[in-house]
Design a protein around this motif. Structure first.
Motif, PDB file in Angstrom:
ATOM      1  N   ARG A   1      87.099 -35.229  10.301  1.00 53.88           N
ATOM      2  CA  ARG A   1      87.855 -36.416  10.693  1.00 53.88           C
ATOM      3  C   ARG A   1      88.244 -37.208   9.448  1.00 53.88           C
ATOM      4  O   ARG A   1      87.789 -36.912   8.330  1.00 53.88           O
ATOM      5  N   VAL A   2      89.083 -38.216   9.666  1.00 52.62           N
ATOM      6  CA  VAL A   2      89.558 -39.082   8.585  1.00 52.62           C
ATOM      7  C   VAL A   2      89.325 -40.524   9.013  1.00 52.62           C
ATOM      8  O   VAL A   2      89.539 -40.884  10.177  1.00 52.62           O
TER       9      VAL A   2
ATOM     10  N   GLY B   1      80.775 -36.882   3.278  1.00 52.01           N
ATOM     11  CA  GLY B   1      82.139 -37.376   3.184  1.00 52.01           C
ATOM     12  C   GLY B   1      82.278 -38.231   1.952  1.00 52.01           C
ATOM     13  O   GLY B   1      81.286 -38.660   1.354  1.00 52.01           O
TER      14      GLY B   1
ATOM     15  N   ASN C   1      81.657 -47.560  10.961  1.00 52.12           N
ATOM     16  CA  ASN C   1      81.505 -46.107  10.898  1.00 52.12           C
ATOM     17  C   ASN C   1      80.061 -45.690  11.178  1.00 52.12           C
ATOM     18  O   ASN C   1      79.802 -44.828  12.026  1.00 52.12           O
TER      19      ASN C   1
ATOM     20  N   ASP D   1      79.191 -33.369  11.253  1.00 54.83           N
ATOM     21  CA  ASP D   1      80.230 -34.379  11.092  1.00 54.83           C
ATOM     22  C   ASP D   1      80.531 -34.503   9.605  1.00 54.83           C
ATOM     23  O   ASP D   1      79.630 -34.714   8.788  1.00 54.83           O
ATOM     24  N   THR D   2      81.786 -34.339   9.234  1.00 56.26           N
ATOM     25  CA  THR D   2      82.222 -34.520   7.857  1.00 56.26           C
ATOM     26  C   THR D   2      83.498 -35.339   7.879  1.00 56.26           C
ATOM     27  O   THR D   2      84.184 -35.412   8.907  1.00 56.26           O
ATOM     28  N   LEU D   3      83.835 -35.936   6.759  1.00 63.35           N
ATOM     29  CA  LEU D   3      85.037 -36.761   6.750  1.00 63.35           C
ATOM     30  C   LEU D   3      85.504 -37.025   5.334  1.00 63.35           C
ATOM     31  O   LEU D   3      84.769 -36.823   4.363  1.00 63.35           O
TER      32      LEU D   3
ATOM     33  N   GLY E   1      87.756 -40.428   3.574  1.00 63.00           N
ATOM     34  CA  GLY E   1      88.197 -41.772   3.915  1.00 63.00           C
ATOM     35  C   GLY E   1      89.058 -42.360   2.825  1.00 63.00           C
ATOM     36  O   GLY E   1      88.977 -41.953   1.661  1.00 63.00           O
TER      37      GLY E   1
ATOM     38  N   THR F   1      83.503 -44.849   1.574  1.00 63.56           N
ATOM     39  CA  THR F   1      83.277 -43.935   2.697  1.00 63.56           C
ATOM     40  C   THR F   1      81.899 -43.300   2.603  1.00 63.56           C
ATOM     41  O   THR F   1      81.293 -42.939   3.617  1.00 63.56           O
TER      42      THR F   1
ATOM     43  N   PRO G   1      87.664 -31.354   6.415  1.00 61.19           N
ATOM     44  CA  PRO G   1      86.876 -32.433   7.019  1.00 61.19           C
ATOM     45  C   PRO G   1      87.115 -32.536   8.513  1.00 61.19           C
ATOM     46  O   PRO G   1      88.213 -32.274   9.013  1.00 61.19           O
TER      47      PRO G   1
END
Length: 944
Positions: free
Chosen positions: A80-81, A216, A179, A197-199, A201, A206, A78
């Motif tokens: 980001r977190v 995500g 977010n 963009d992936t994440l 959470g 999320t 991912p």
């Protein structure tokens, strides 16, 4: 650097900027893939290292067989977190503890540092103690800082100690709304590269960002920590369910009605562990706000993600929320270059397909304890009359005469409904009320249960502090809350709620005196547009004053009911209700005094606050009378679609978002004034009851010990179906007479300062004592009890005991523990403490009929073995009572580097069966061999 086996590296020029990208069309088969799998494919192309991520993995995604069962493991990295504070605090606690553990094992503490952007939004800590006044917001913020000062100081330390870690301070908004409004990039730019963009959470919702085309999902805190430290997420290439949308919503229906319909459909279909992807002409007619509302509810229907591709609506929303012109141009150019731009006429390969005509959606609510239990609004009063029988004894306290209702039918998807959905009207009517008086006269009580049976009634007279009196009964709405990320991000339903309030006030209506009414928006933008449209005074007059910017009621922070209401409810065992615009209505979650909880759109929350009871059929009966004594119906105060759209168009602007998020990480003077320690390692305060060093790494060696079989285990809990992470690890109030309450009392904490379990997740001592402590938990080996009780078989005859106390005795005696459970074990929020607490109580294995994805993964992450009963078997069919002694053999096969498909479970009573091992990927097996994911990551980092 990517190995670039497919020669996919290329350059994309947007305006004056150039970006390195990895072209999807270089991989054979990519064009036919669903949007979500294209995002995964790009992720592998860009992170291909020849070891963990290979050309074969890339080919496996390109050649995906839509009809195959998932079997190919891939490593997803991912971008980001994202975290909220309930789950984020223990994440930072664990990172701080890992720094010390690395140092003790001879490594460099600085290696424990986020390698990808990690952002935490403090949104779960504000409690709606004060309500119904202009001072409520300021008073609740003051209480919040007083209760949470230690936690906030700790998070401020983390913001200075860790690179790439940012905190959005209290009083800003709800994590998922912040977010989508600010933090989401849609297309990420980092080190000269542009990529989706992936994440992951630390909150199951999320998935709300899926509405923006961002892939995500929610993970446990322990998985999020690993992702922050550069560990990819091990997963199987999933099945993808295509959900085709056609048509448009009818006037009078809302995004909430839509999402409750989708939740019901997908729960029935079965999408646990799958991606859901929306496509078709109806997607283009679905606003971004509605897409986000749908994405948010993904955990409620059980999917991993619920995503919408990028299109013009995405760009429109990004522009509205203040993203730069360059970012807007990049998102559009990148999506079109990579085949990620929505083609409404296209139909990618999908594993399964469903379809919904948006015009078929009708006004609905859901309850009284699960979000998938949808009820057509026109039948809500009748359905309540049936459901309340599960909470009170019929006939014991009398009842009022009920006239027969409309014939009962079984609605689609197995939900009992008193009307046929296909013929149910949407409201409002144009002039006359569609649901006005009947032949009994204006506003005559209809309260029918569909059979003519008498509905339990126990009217109780309550005296208010001002000396006035009123009467409450079963079904009284005691909490009406406009709250939760699900709906407060959606301006259409929020404006509709405010317009209902305005029209109600103009007719002289207000909330009933026993209803606790709260407004907790997901961002400051909401109150800005209420103010600009002149709607705030009307919300205030109906009692929906601002109480805070946070999750409040939806997470269990509804605050106490007024003393006189609470006393009446508890002394008379009334089955009172809450109505909230949230996504969760599980038992024991909303308020300890409230037994039945209903999800509804914000405008319906206002309507029910005015009606005051679930017994009222708000589609037919009067909500009240106007200043001239005439009945007022829901249709009289329901805004038209044009009225809502007019306010949205004129009251919401890009400048509002730019202003609200201009310096979002700085915080107010109160935040900035918090004193914080300095240094790479945290200075633990031995007297703290909020933040303590956990025991996960005590005695840890560089090499893990071999996996052992389980022998002589006793049952800590035998549980039924749909046991949620709320049941396992409650987030709400801490009762004084429980082990957690006693611990706090012994440490000098006054009862008024107990705060919630969620706020104390940085203290393992509180959380262990709170595990399996939900007031509605029913442990079948302690029949007749409700709450955190079991039987302690270390003592003769196995007396009933608190679960925590029994666990301590078992562990002192060296006896391992198991948990038996039914279907959907661990559904609900992605609470790391549901797994952490289970492990620290000494549970070595859980045997369930089925699991929700996140909790199963979290159990492995804490070294607990998830097992599944054989197909068709249950604890009941096997004759298990929970009093047996268990042995589990075959687990040691993991020491050979493989994962056994089954293990042998035997009991001292002669029961024997092969349990399915639910370690689903090789990566999960590595975590289990190491005793947990944190131990695995720690050893890996030290060896680098």
């Amino acid at each position: 650097m990517s190995a670039n086996s497919f020669d996919a590296r290329s350059t994309l020029r947007v305006g004056d900027e150039s970006y390195e990208i990895f072209k999807l069309d270089k991989v054979e088969g990519s064009a036919r893939l669903p949007y979500s799998l294209k995002v995964l494919l790009e992720n592998l192309l860009r992170t291909e290292d020849g070891a963990n991520i290979t050309a074969d993995h890339i080919r496996a995604v390109g050649g995906w067989d839509s009809q195959a069962q998932p079997s190919q493991e891939i490593q997803f990295t991912p971008a980001r977190v994202i975290m909220q504070d309930f789950t984020g605090v223990p994440c930072v606690v664990d990172l701080a503890t890992m720094r010390e553990a690395v140092k003790e094992l001879g490594g460099d503490p600085a290696k424990i540092n986020p390698l990808a952007p990690a952002e935490l939004v403090i949104d779960h800590s504000v409690i709606a103690d004060k309500f119904g006044t202009h001072e409520a917001f300021a008073q609740n913020v003051e209480l919040e800082y007083g209760r949470n000062r230690e936690r906030y100081q700790f998070l401020r330390w983390g913001q200075t100690a860790f690179d790439e870690f940012k905190v959005v301070p209290p009083g800003t908004g709800i994590v998922h709304q912040v977010n989508i409004e600010h933090l989401a990039r849609t297309v990420m730019v980092r080190n000269g590269q542009a990529y989706p963009d992936t994440l992951v959470g630390t909150d199951s919702h999320t998935t709300m960002v899926n509405g923006l085309g961002v892939l995500g999902w929610g993970v446990g805190g322990i998985e999020a920590e690993a992702a922050m430290l550069g560990q990819p997420v091990s997963m199987l290439i999933p099945r993808v369910v295509g959900f085709k949308l056609t048509g448009e919503l009818k006037p009078g229906t809302t995004a909430t009605d839509l999402v409750l319909t989708i939740t019901e459909m997908l729960r029935k279909h079965g999408v646990v562990g799958k991606f859901v992807e929306f496509y078709g002409e109806g997607v283009a007619a679905t606003s971004l706000a509605n897409r986000a509302t749908i994405g948010n509810m993904s955990p409620e229907f059980g999917s991993t993600a619920a995503i919408f591709p990028i299109d013009a609506e995405t760009i429109k929303y990004l522009k509205l929320t203040g993203r730069s012109e360059q970012q807007l141009a990049l998102v559009e150019a990148y999506a079109k270059e990579q085949g990620l731009w929505l083609d409404p006429a296209a139909e990618p390969d999908f594993s399964e397909k469903l379809e919904l005509d948006l015009a078929s959606v009708v006004p609905s609510i859901a309850g009284p304890k699960r979000p998938q239990d949808r009820i057509v609004l026109a039948g809500a009063a009748q359905q309540f009359a049936k459901d309340v029988l599960n909470y009170v004894e019929a006939g014991v306290t009398g009842g009022d005469d009920r006239k027969p209702g409309v014939p009962q039918q079984t609605a689609p998807h197995g939900v009992a409904s008193p009307v046929d959905e296909a013929s149910a009207e949407s409201f409002p009517a144009s002039d006359a009320p569609a649901y006005g008086s009947d032949d009994n006269g204006a506003g005559a009580p209809q309260h029918a249960d569909g059979t003519g049976e008498r509905v339990p009634s126990n009217p109780v007279t309550v005296t208010a502090p001002d000396g006035s009196t009123y009467e409450i009964d079963h079904g009284a709405v005691t909490v009406a809350a406009i709250t939760s990320c699900t709906n407060t991000s959606n301006p259409y339903v929020m404006v509709a709620a405010a317009l209902v309030a305005k029209k109600a006030v103009e007719k002289g209506l207000t909330r009933k005196p026993w209803v606790k009414t709260t407004l907790a928006p997901g961002s400051k933008v909401v109150t800005d547009y209420f103010d600009k449209a002149g709607l705030t005074p009307y919300l205030d007059k109906v009692g929906f004053n601002l109480v805070g910017y946070g999750c409040t009621t939806c997470i269990g922070n509804s605050g106490p009911l007024p003393d006189e209401v609470s006393k009446a409810v508890n002394e008379n065992d009334l089955a009172v209700t809450s109505v909230l615009s949230g996504n969760r209505n599980f038992e024991g979650r909303i308020n300890p005094d409230v037994k039945m909880n209903y999800l509804a759109s914000p405008p319906l929350v206002v309507a029910y606050a005015i009606a005051g009871s679930m017994k009222v059929d708000i589609t037919k009966e009067a909500l009240g009378v106007d200043t001239e004594g005439k009945p007022v119906y829901l249709a009289d105060i329901w805004p038209t679609e044009a009225e809502v759209n007019d306010v949205v168009a004129n009251a919401i602007g890009e400048d509002m978002f730019s202003k609200s998020y201009s310096d979002v990480f700085a915080g107010d003077a109160q935040w900035q004034a918090l004193p914080i320690p300095t240094g790479n390692t945290f200075e633990w305060d031995p007297e703290s009851t909020y933040v303590r060093k956990p025991p996960y790494f005590e005695g840890m060696a560089m090499d893990p010990s071999p996996v052992q079989d389980i022998a002589g285990a006793r049952v800590l809990a035998k549980l039924g179906d749909s046991v949620t992470t709320d049941h396992i690890s409650p987030a709400g109030a801490i009762k004084a007479d429980t082990p957690a309450g006693k611990y706090l009392t012994e440490h000098g904490v006054e009862r008024r300062d107990f705060n919630s379990y969620g706020s104390r997740r940085g203290n393992h001592e509180v959380m262990i004592r709170g595990t399996f402590a939900n007031i509605r938990l029913r442990n079948q080996i302690a029949p007749g009890t409700e709450g955190g009780f079991t039987r302690d078989f270390t003592v003769a005859d196995g007396p009933v005991s608190f679960i925590y106390d029994a666990s301590q005795n078992y562990q002192a005696a060296g006896i391992p523990l198991v948990v038996l459970a039914g279907k959907e074990y661990g559904s609900g929020s992605s609470r790391d403490w549901a797994a952490k607490g289970t492990a620290l109580l000494g549970v070595k294995a859980v045997i369930a009929e089925s699991y929700e994805r996140i909790h199963r993964s979290n159990l492995i992450g804490m070294g607990v073995l998830p097992l599944q009963f054989p197909e068709g078997a249950t604890a009941e069919t096997l004759g298990l009572t929970g009093e047996e002694t268990f042995s589990i053999t075959g687990v040691t096969a993991l020491n050979d580097g493989s994962t056994p498909r089954t293990v042998k479970v035997t009991t001292d009573t002669g029961v024997e069966f092969d349990a399915v091992v639910r370690i689903d990927t090789p990566g999960e097996a590595d975590y289990y061999r190491n005793g947990g994911i944190m131990q695995y990551v720690l050893r890996s980092l030290i060896r680098k």
